[in-house]
Enzyme design. Structure first.
Site, PDB file in Angstrom:
ATOM      1  N   GLU A 229      -1.314   6.256   4.154  1.00  0.00           N
ATOM      2  CA  GLU A 229      -0.356   5.408   3.431  1.00  0.00           C
ATOM      3  C   GLU A 229       0.715   6.306   2.845  1.00  0.00           C
ATOM      4  O   GLU A 229       0.401   7.350   2.265  1.00  0.00           O
ATOM      5  CB  GLU A 229      -1.014   4.639   2.280  1.00  0.00           C
ATOM      6  CG  GLU A 229      -1.874   3.494   2.687  1.00  0.00           C
ATOM      7  CD  GLU A 229      -2.361   2.667   1.498  1.00  0.00           C
ATOM      8  OE1 GLU A 229      -1.636   2.583   0.480  1.00  0.00           O
ATOM      9  OE2 GLU A 229      -3.464   2.118   1.587  1.00  0.00           O
TER      10      GLU A 229
ATOM     11  N   GLU B 288      -9.004   3.730  -1.019  1.00  0.00           N
ATOM     12  CA  GLU B 288      -8.722   4.238  -2.372  1.00  0.00           C
ATOM     13  C   GLU B 288      -9.944   4.085  -3.261  1.00  0.00           C
ATOM     14  O   GLU B 288      -9.916   3.443  -4.314  1.00  0.00           O
ATOM     15  CB  GLU B 288      -7.501   3.530  -2.971  1.00  0.00           C
ATOM     16  CG  GLU B 288      -6.238   3.825  -2.177  1.00  0.00           C
ATOM     17  CD  GLU B 288      -4.945   3.401  -2.870  1.00  0.00           C
ATOM     18  OE1 GLU B 288      -4.980   2.433  -3.630  1.00  0.00           O
ATOM     19  OE2 GLU B 288      -3.916   4.056  -2.643  1.00  0.00           O
TER      20      GLU B 288
END
Ligand code: BGP
Length: 482
Positions: free
Chosen positions: A381, A177
């Site tokens: 994810e 991220e």
């Protein structure tokens, strides 16, 4: 038209060392910034404490103790039929301070044993090199990623693991991220920046600097580090595949008002700013105006543009939990979210933590990203954080199955649309510590771990109903979703 999942599709699950591994200071491991994060809750934010307080509970120290349970856990993943397992290497297990001259052999051996165990079951590791695990020393003594020296330290660490695990690992992700750094939610964890007081922040080294300037400069160093890692990986083993990892989110215009549409288009750039640098090898067209409006002056060294161009990733990966709506109307109710901040969408439900559940948003995003990058896509994810009840050794988590089923159906639609999706690794395939709240009670797993929010429990593992369901899904290659 691909209506079914490709034969070699990577079904699996995802974790990260800081939330899963534990073994704090065992085997020569050094401290990471995440080892200084307290537990929090839905209402009280986690805090960063510069000095560890012996009376405070720090969830990463034991987490769910994969360090001592890895054989058992991997056997459970294998029983579900996993083809891929996403995990991170904790940088401080390899280089305890981040800038050490020599790596820590015990740390190297630990991950070697884990990879060998995975290989025993033909499970392909997908390894994140940097998942909110900045070495504490690099943050404390160097100012974290704001300091360009981190590029070299990271390169050193990458060289070690790329060399040591050649033949054991094929797929790598550079920064988890990475766009957390641009959004102000990753100051300490992602960038190692100690910023003025506030949630998830430490007492501030950066307070005399313009915060935005510091964030984007630090991020630039991560881009350079990522590009250099891609190049290095290919030099060490031409079979290595290296991807970026971006927090994904979908923003719909709240109304047909053109202002809302423009706002949504701008908000969608949370997916593209970092993605463009890493996948296309250059800052996006909109960066210039964005920097100007924010008053940011990026310092680039000669040769940086070339480094970015030469370090383009082989595939694009992202996390997807929710969508939201964008509006310029200040009266509309705000919605909760990780990094995907917008307003409530009346057409979709939300989780107990207020994250808006939108499987169709996943299809939307897959199409959108694929049109932009034309790279293989991995969803690394996705999942539902929920409170589970353990009753007589069982957990009846039909809500989790519903969530995952609806998202898998939308992946199938995206495949039919023509998107090249190659992997799906739902988050927290085994219960682990929540990143945003530090709780254990926000659970994602197919496997229940008996630990509570203060780290008490037997640490025993139990198969939830979703475990048996996912096993069937994998065995049927996504045909049997009932
Ligand atoms: C992502 C992170 C993960 C993970 C997940 C779920 O942002 O990459 O580390 O934790 O979100 O979030 P949370 O744990 O806050 O529910």
């Amino acid at each position: 038209m691909q209506h079914t999942f490709p034969k070699n599709f990577y079904w699996g699950g995802a974790t990260a060392a800081n939330q899963f591994e534990g073994g704090y200071r065992e085997g020569g491991k050094g401290e990471s910034v995440c080892d200084h994060m307290t537990a929090g809750s839905r209402k009280a934010p986690r805090m960063y404490t510069n000095v560890l307080d012996p009376n405070v509970y720090y969830p990463s120290h034991r987490a769910v103790d994969f360090y001592h349970h890895y054989k058992e856990d991997i056997a459970l993943f294998a029983e579900m039929g996993f083809k891929m397992f996403r995990m991170s290497i904790n940088w401080t297990r390899i280089y305890p301070n981040g800038d050490d001259a020599q790596p820590n052999p015990e740390g190297i051996e630990f991950y070697r044993k884990v990879f060998l165990e995975l290989r025993k079951y033909n499970i392909e590791p997908l390894v994140t090199l940097h998942h909110y695990e900045v070495p504490y020393h690099l943050s404390d003594a160097y100012g974290g990623w704001l300091n360009r020296k981190c590029v070299d330290f990271f390169q050193n660490y990458c060289r070690t693991v790329f060399t040591e695990y050649k033949g054991l690992v094929k797929y790598w992700l550079t920064f988890n991220e990475i766009n957390a750094g641009q959004m102000g939610i990753g100051d300490i964890l992602s960038l190692g920046l100690k910023t003025p007081d506030g949630p998830n922040k430490g007492p501030g080294d950066v307070k005399d600097l313009d915060l935005m300037q510091a964030r984007f400069q630090a991020l630039h160093h991560q881009f350079i580090a990522s590009a250099k890692a891609v190049k290095l990986a290919h030099e060490i083993d031409p079979d290595y595949q290296v991807g970026c990892m971006v927090a994904g989110g979908v923003f719909y215009p709240y109304t047909p008002n053109p202002d809302d549409a423009l706002k949504a288009q701008k908000d969608m750039r949370m997916n593209y700013f970092c993605g463009d640098v890493q996948a296309l090898g250059a800052y996006p067209f909109f960066a210039q105006r964005m920097f100007q409006e924010m008053g940011i002056q990026l310092h680039m060294e000669p040769g940086d543009a070339q480094i970015l161009q030469e370090g383009k990733v082989d595939f694009y990966s992202f996390s997807y939990y929710m969508s939201t709506c964008s509006t310029t109307d200040p009266k509309v109710e705000e919605a909760n979210g990780n990094a995907v901040i917008g307003v409530r969408n009346p057409y979709i439900p939300a989780s107990d933590w207020g994250w808006q559940i939108d499987p169709k948003g996943l299809r939307y995003l897959l199409n959108d990203l694929y049109a932009r990058y034309h790279l293989p896509m991995m969803i690394v994810e996705n999942g539902l954080g929920a409170v589970d009840q353990l009753e007589h050794g069982a957990v009846h988590d039909s809500y989790r199955v519903d969530y995952l089923r609806s998202h898998i159906q939308q992946i199938q639609e995206a495949l039919a649309d023509g998107v090249d999706v190659i992997a799906y690794t739902p988050w927290g395939c085994i219960d682990l510590v929540s990143l945003s709240t530090g709780e254990m009670s926000k659970r994602y797993g197919f496997i229940y771990v008996d630990v509570d929010d203060q780290g008490n429990g037997t640490f025993q593992r139990y198969k939830k109903d979703s475990f048996y369901w996912y096993k069937k899904v994998i065995a049927s290659n996504g045909e049997d979703l009932d």
